[in-house]
Design an enzyme around this catalytic site. Structure first.
Site, PDB file in Angstrom:
ATOM      1  N   ASP A 146      45.915  43.242  49.398  1.00 32.84           N
ATOM      2  CA  ASP A 146      47.317  42.840  48.984  1.00 32.84           C
ATOM      3  C   ASP A 146      48.588  43.557  49.717  1.00 32.84           C
ATOM      4  OD1 ASP A 146      46.015  41.231  47.212  1.00 32.84           O
ATOM      5  OD2 ASP A 146      46.290  42.955  45.467  1.00 32.84           O
ATOM      6  N   LYS A 172      48.957  46.545  38.377  1.00 36.89           N
ATOM      7  CA  LYS A 172      48.886  45.213  37.967  1.00 36.89           C
ATOM      8  C   LYS A 172      47.228  45.067  37.546  1.00 36.89           C
ATOM      9  CE  LYS A 172      49.718  41.727  40.733  1.00 36.89           C
ATOM     10  NZ  LYS A 172      48.718  40.602  40.606  1.00 36.89           N
ATOM     11  N   GLY A 188      46.141  34.719  39.500  1.00 38.23           N
ATOM     12  CA  GLY A 188      44.759  34.604  39.906  1.00 38.23           C
ATOM     13  C   GLY A 188      43.586  35.436  39.035  1.00 38.23           C
ATOM     14  N   SER A 237      35.525  40.532  46.679  1.00 40.66           N
ATOM     15  CA  SER A 237      36.352  40.222  45.635  1.00 40.66           C
ATOM     16  C   SER A 237      36.278  40.570  44.384  1.00 40.66           C
ATOM     17  CB  SER A 237      36.492  38.698  45.565  1.00 40.66           C
ATOM     18  OG  SER A 237      37.005  38.225  44.543  1.00 40.66           O
ATOM     19  N   ARG A 246      54.304  38.858  47.328  1.00 45.04           N
ATOM     20  CA  ARG A 246      54.103  39.657  48.317  1.00 45.04           C
ATOM     21  C   ARG A 246      54.879  39.320  49.632  1.00 45.04           C
ATOM     22  NH1 ARG A 246      51.554  43.495  45.317  1.00 45.04           N
ATOM     23  NH2 ARG A 246      49.595  42.618  44.326  1.00 45.04           N
TER      24      ARG A 246
HETATM   25  C1  S3P Z   1      42.496  41.640  42.305  1.00 47.96           C
HETATM   26  C2  S3P Z   1      41.614  41.386  43.229  1.00 47.96           C
HETATM   27  C3  S3P Z   1      42.091  40.972  44.665  1.00 47.96           C
HETATM   28  C4  S3P Z   1      43.585  41.001  44.706  1.00 47.96           C
HETATM   29  C5  S3P Z   1      44.502  40.771  43.608  1.00 47.96           C
HETATM   30  C6  S3P Z   1      44.048  41.303  42.275  1.00 47.96           C
HETATM   31  C7  S3P Z   1      42.036  42.187  41.207  1.00 47.96           C
HETATM   32  O1  S3P Z   1      41.769  39.589  44.705  1.00 47.96           O
HETATM   33  O2  S3P Z   1      44.023  40.496  46.033  1.00 47.96           O
HETATM   34  O3  S3P Z   1      45.833  40.818  43.747  1.00 47.96           O
HETATM   35  O4  S3P Z   1      42.741  42.870  40.253  1.00 47.96           O
HETATM   36  O5  S3P Z   1      40.877  42.067  40.762  1.00 47.96           O
HETATM   37  P1  S3P Z   1      40.403  39.343  45.035  1.00 47.96           P
HETATM   38  O6  S3P Z   1      39.253  39.728  44.176  1.00 47.96           O
HETATM   39  O7  S3P Z   1      40.228  37.667  45.178  1.00 47.96           O
HETATM   40  O8  S3P Z   1      40.224  39.903  46.533  1.00 47.96           O
END
Ligand code: S3P
Length: 449
Positions: A329, A23, A96, A178, A403
């Site tokens: 995750d 993803k 997100g 992050s 999840r």
């Molecule tokens: C992701 C980063 C992570 C992860 C999310 C996907 C990404 O979040 O938890 O499912 O694709 O950059 P954070 O960057 O907020 O930790």
């Protein structure tokens, strides 16, 4: 609302299965494909709803995305400056990553955009991207968080950057590891008049850096510091072909299922094993779980492998430090390992889990207790007491978190009677074929709509 009725397994889970495409990499391939020049081909794309949200937003800004064959997309890139204002809101759904990464790109556009999300996404903190983007001159406003002073949530209004102005150089020290924040900052750096330097406490997933570097962007990584120095760069990225590896974050549910159901042997094929993502494999190994990484190879600049998992007896461990961002995750499903391990597993340094699709510390504590597993909640983690013998049958609510729904379904395989997992439709955000795959491995799962 979809409810899963998961029956206790009466036989081992056995099989070799593919998993959906990664993803995180899918979002980046779509977004960078849109900002390149020409037709980029994305192969192995598996249509999780979150990735589809990114595609929908890009289409709304004038990017053509065709699907000439199943699991193949062709994105016609418009270049860094070719996006057009959408006529309505950009709907990021539950994703997100879509919302935060788009903020980085939209911050530099000459038009205004409004980003909206579903109920869950509209509760998640956005100041972490708004802060650094504002610091480099972007306009980014949100709704005030109902309880947290200084925090903002979606809907977000981003841009426009006035004609003649450019995003300023930026040095940002992120208090959280992050990849979403890092990627938003790096993407905004493609448009900036000068250097971007991003530092995080420990290294988060690096898919954006890998892809930008493959496209000729001058990115340099030194430990937890990433820089883009655009001096001398043409500001043109060529179209590319990418084959997306399987998603370790999806495979994790099957691997753990194999570890906790006696006698099981499961292989997840063609899974991404980028070291910034493999924390769960290390956790499982440290607990004594049966796991092997075989047929190692590479797909479009990302390491891949077949992951073999088999049931074995496990012991409790402490999980914390730099492993956590590399398993962020997977902590909900790591709780399922902990529920079957001898002793008390302690999970720490994981306060970020409180800001995911649900507060995953609180939600997972509720799920574990419903299955009769004793646990204690801490501000930054959980203590989980392993249980010998079947778990209690449970009736749990995913709180709209994919999840949590999948981790609950896996725990239900070792309960003494059928369990219900409510609000399970959210599983489609990342793993539309989850139930079908569990069934293919021999599990009995009924779906009620
Ligand atoms: C992701 C980063 C992570 C992860 C999310 C996907 C990404 O979040 O938890 O499912 O694709 O950059 P954070 O960057 O907020 O930790």
């Amino acid at each position: 609302m979809t409810t899963l009725i998961v029956h206790p397994t009466t036989q081992p889970l056995v099989g070799s299965v593919p998993v959906p495409s990664d993803k995180s990499i899918g979002h980046r391939a779509l977004l960078l494909g849109a900002l390149c020049h020409g037709n980029s081909r994305i192969l192995g794309f598996s249509h999780g709803e979150d990735n589809v949200s990114t595609a929908t937003c890009l289409r709304a800004m004038g990017v053509s995305i065709a699907e000439p064959a199943p699991e193949e997309l062709v994105v016609t890139g418009v270049g860094l400056d070719g996006l057009q204002a959408a006529t309505g809101d950009l709907d990021c759904g539950n994703s997100g990553t879509t919302m935060r990464l788009l903020c980085g790109v939209l911050a530099a556009q000459r038009f205004r955009s409004t980003l909206v999300g579903d109920e869950t996404l509209s509760r998640r903190p956005m100041m972490r991207v708004a802060g650094p983007l504002r610091a480099r001159g972007a306009l980014l406003e949100g709704r005030r968080h109902p309880t947290r002073a200084g925090e903002i949530v979606a809907p977000l209004v981003v841009g426009p950057l006035p004609q003649g102005r450019h995003l300023a150089p930026l040095e940002h020290d992120s208090p959280v590891a992050s990849a979403q924040v890092k990627s938003a900052v790096l993407l905004s750096g493609l448009y900036a008049a000068g250097m971007t330097r991003f530092r995080e406490p420990t290294v988060s997933r690096d898919h954006t850096e890998r892809m930008l570097s493959a496209l000729g962007v001058p990115v340099r990584t030194t430990g937890p510091v990433v820089e883009i120095d655009p001096a001398g760069w043409s500001r043109r990225m060529p179209a590319f072909d990418v084959t997306i590896p399987g998603d370790l974050s999806a495979a994790a549910f099957l691997l753990v299922a194999a570890q906790i159901v006696d006698g099981s042997r499961v292989v997840a094929r063609g899974v991404g094993t980028n070291p910034t993502r493999t924390g769960l494999l290390e956790i499982a190994r440290d607990m004594g779980a049966g796991i092997a990484v075989e047929a190692r190879g590479e797909r479009s600049g990302e390491p891949v492998a077949d992951l073999h998992a088999w049931s074995s007896s496990m012991r409790a461990i402490t999980i914390g430090g730099e492993t956590v961002p590399r398993a962020i995750d997977e902590i909900p499903i790591a709780c399922a390992l902990a529920a079957r391990a001898r002793g008390t597993t302690r999970i720490r340094d994981a306060d970020e889990l409180r800001h995911k699709e649900s507060d995953r510390i609180a939600t997972m504590a509720g799920v574990l207790r419903a299955f009769g597993v004793m646990c204690a909640e801490h501000p930054d983690g959980l203590d989980v007491e392993g249980v010998d013998g079947p778990l209690a049958a449970a009736d749990v609510d995913s709180k709209g978190d994919h999840r949590i729904a999948m981790a609950s379904a896996v725990l239900a395989l070792v309960a003494r009677a059928p369990s219900r997992v409510r609000d399970a439709g959210c599983i489609a955000t990342s793993y539309p074929r989850f139930v079908a795959t569990l069934r293919a491995l021999g599990a009995r799962v009924d779906v009620e709509d």
